[in-house]
Enzyme design. Structure first.
Site, PDB file in Angstrom:
ATOM      1  N   THR A 209       0.855  -1.189   0.000  1.00 38.88           N
ATOM      2  CA  THR A 209       0.000   0.000   0.000  1.00 38.88           C
ATOM      3  C   THR A 209       0.891   1.240   0.000  1.00 38.88           C
ATOM      4  O   THR A 209       2.081   1.133  -0.313  1.00 38.88           O
ATOM      5  CB  THR A 209      -0.979  -0.026   1.205  1.00 38.88           C
ATOM      6  OG1 THR A 209      -1.876   1.067   1.110  1.00 38.88           O
ATOM      7  CG2 THR A 209      -0.267   0.035   2.552  1.00 38.88           C
ATOM      8  N   ASN A 210       0.337   2.421   0.308  1.00 44.50           N
ATOM      9  CA  ASN A 210       1.161   3.639   0.374  1.00 44.50           C
ATOM     10  C   ASN A 210       0.723   4.492   1.559  1.00 44.50           C
ATOM     11  O   ASN A 210      -0.193   4.123   2.289  1.00 44.50           O
ATOM     12  CB  ASN A 210       1.080   4.400  -0.953  1.00 44.50           C
ATOM     13  CG  ASN A 210      -0.346   4.778  -1.291  1.00 44.50           C
ATOM     14  OD1 ASN A 210      -1.017   5.453  -0.525  1.00 44.50           O
ATOM     15  ND2 ASN A 210      -0.825   4.317  -2.442  1.00 44.50           N
ATOM     16  N   ARG A 211       1.351   5.639   1.719  1.00 42.78           N
ATOM     17  CA  ARG A 211       1.163   6.438   2.937  1.00 42.78           C
ATOM     18  C   ARG A 211      -0.048   7.366   2.903  1.00 42.78           C
ATOM     19  O   ARG A 211      -0.222   8.167   3.809  1.00 42.78           O
ATOM     20  CB  ARG A 211       2.402   7.291   3.182  1.00 42.78           C
ATOM     21  CG  ARG A 211       3.633   6.514   3.519  1.00 42.78           C
ATOM     22  CD  ARG A 211       4.759   7.492   3.846  1.00 42.78           C
ATOM     23  NE  ARG A 211       6.057   6.893   3.663  1.00 42.78           N
ATOM     24  CZ  ARG A 211       6.657   6.116   4.559  1.00 42.78           C
ATOM     25  NH1 ARG A 211       6.054   5.852   5.691  1.00 42.78           N
ATOM     26  NH2 ARG A 211       7.837   5.608   4.304  1.00 42.78           N
ATOM     27  N   ALA A 276      -4.982   7.735  -3.837  1.00 40.95           N
ATOM     28  CA  ALA A 276      -3.629   7.342  -4.246  1.00 40.95           C
ATOM     29  C   ALA A 276      -3.654   5.827  -4.463  1.00 40.95           C
ATOM     30  O   ALA A 276      -3.284   5.055  -3.570  1.00 40.95           O
ATOM     31  CB  ALA A 276      -2.626   7.711  -3.174  1.00 40.95           C
TER      32      ALA A 276
END
Ligand code: CTP
Length: 397
Positions: A209-211, A276
């Protein structure tokens, strides 16, 4: 300040939820509204006028018989943009429904011309009582809007029936919408907002995943609701509270996001793609959790689908499509490239390596890029960025 120049009357009647009316007074004041608080005598026993005066920086009205306020009961409700009754007790709702005018608050309600938003708060039995239900029907019939009550803990203990006042943030959101929507360009429009990260499974436990925190997209959804839009928020996994009045579709992977956006897009006037999405996913998702003791593991990642790209053929004619670009260098140039490549009307550029901007912070520093303009904004809260973004959407040709 989005409510600058607006006048709100906050009518407070006597229930334990009075202490939450302080938050409503404070928030509306922070948003720029002039807030005139009118207390019933019972409300004044829970929270005194001094508290509301300190929060609103304005005198508080408690009686028909105060000096210098001879016509306050007429003037207040006739010059306001909105009257909010919070908490509205069973007794206040009954008196208002019957047209009784035996104190400054009910006299004002009888003479008012401003719209009214009512937030009932009472014991669950009182709320369920046929008399209260009939009175609520009556005030709805008078065109007043009612928000809540909710199911949740009451002062007297737990309950599984409605009675608890809607939370102050939600009442403020509903109030903002009632004030701003009339005449606004987004009123009645369908707005789809995506937010948060997506995540791609490696095995039943582990994900890529991402932040992204989702804050930017959630702020856009809340702001669009405040402007009177019908809002669908397509959200990846976040821990944020759902904004009041917004329909939420939760998704996990970029493919889920693509499907949800395709469905929501059919009748959307505006799409704001603040999510995102995970750009890569493991080429295969394992069925079992691989033990760490098995040593290093090679994972081959493949690019996910570009959601914005796939929406091209599904966009409603005349709809406005807004994308985001998070860059580390050559920001404006790359963002312009994405604007063209993805067929967007507006792109919101933020630079990942600037402090106070980008992922997982409360503030953002963005540049709004349309086909004709590039406008760099100073650092501001994500809520303010959301407002500026929607201003730009409303102004697009
Ligand atoms: N986006 C999308 N689908 C993806 C990835 C991104 O629709 N799989 C959207 C984002 O929501 C954003 C815009 O495209 O509105 C730009 O996202 P960004 O990650 O900056 O662009 P990418 O297309 O992923 O380009 P690159 O990775 O080359 O920077």
């Amino acid at each position: 300040m989005i409510l600058a120049g607006r006048r709100v009357v906050l009518g407070v009647s006597g229930g334990i939820a009075c202490y939450k009316a302080c938050t409503i007074a404070r928030r509306l004041t922070e948003m720029g509204a002039a807030v005139d608080v009118v207390l019933t005598s019972s409300a004044g026993r829970f929270v005194g006028p001094a508290t509301f005066e300190a929060l609103t920086h304005r005198p508080v009205f408690t009686s028909l018989w105060e000096r210098d306020t001879t016509l306050a009961h007429l003037e207040l409700g006739q010059n306001a943009d909105l009257i909010v009754l919070a908490p509205a007790t069973a007794n206040l709702i009954a008196r208002a429904a019957q047209g009784i005018a035996d104190d400054i608050l009910t006299a004002m309600l009888l003479a008012r011309t401003a719209p009214v938003l009512v937030a009932p708060a009472m014991n669950d039995e009182m709320f369920a009582h046929p008399a209260t239900q009939k009175n609520l029907e009556t005030i709805r019939g008078m065109g007043w809007s009612v928000v809540g009550p909710e199911i949740g803990p009451l002062a007297e203990g737990a309950s599984d029936r409605p009675g608890r006042m809607t939370e102050p943030e939600a009442i403020v959101a509903a109030a903002e919408r009632k004030i701003r929507a009339p005449g606004g360009a987004l009123a009645g429009k369908r707005v789809v907002v995506t937010a948060g990260p997506t995540r791609e499974g490696l095995d039943p436990v582990r994900v890529f995943t991402n932040r992204s925190s989702g804050r930017m997209g959630y702020a856009v959804a809340a702001a669009a609701y405040g402007r009177g839009a019908d809002v669908t928020l397509v959200s990846g996994p976040t821990t944020l509270p759902i904004p009041f009045g917004v329909d939420v579709v939760t998704v996990e992977t970029t493919a889920d996001l693509q499907e949800a956006v395709a469905t929501a897009l059919a009748d959307a006037d505006v799409l704001v793609m603040a999510a995102a999405p995970a750009d890569y996913r493991p080429q295969e998702e394992r069925q079992d959790k691989r033990p760490r003791g098995d040593g290093p593991v090679d994972v081959r990642l493949e690019p996910t689908i570009d959601v914005l790209e796939t929406t091209r053929s599904k966009r409603k004619k005349g709809s406005v499509i807004v994308g985001f670009a998070l860059e580390t260098s050559e920001g404006v140039q790359r963002a312009r490239g994405k604007l063209d490549r993805k067929g967007l009307d507006l792109i919101v550029l933020n630079m990942a390596n600037e402090t106070g901007a980008g992922f997982d912070v409360e503030t953002n520093r963005v540049t709004l890029i349309s086909r004709t303009d590039t406008v760099q904004l100073p650092q501001m809260s994500k809520h303010e960025v959301a407002e500026r973004l929607l201003d730009a959407v409303e102004l697009l040709p």
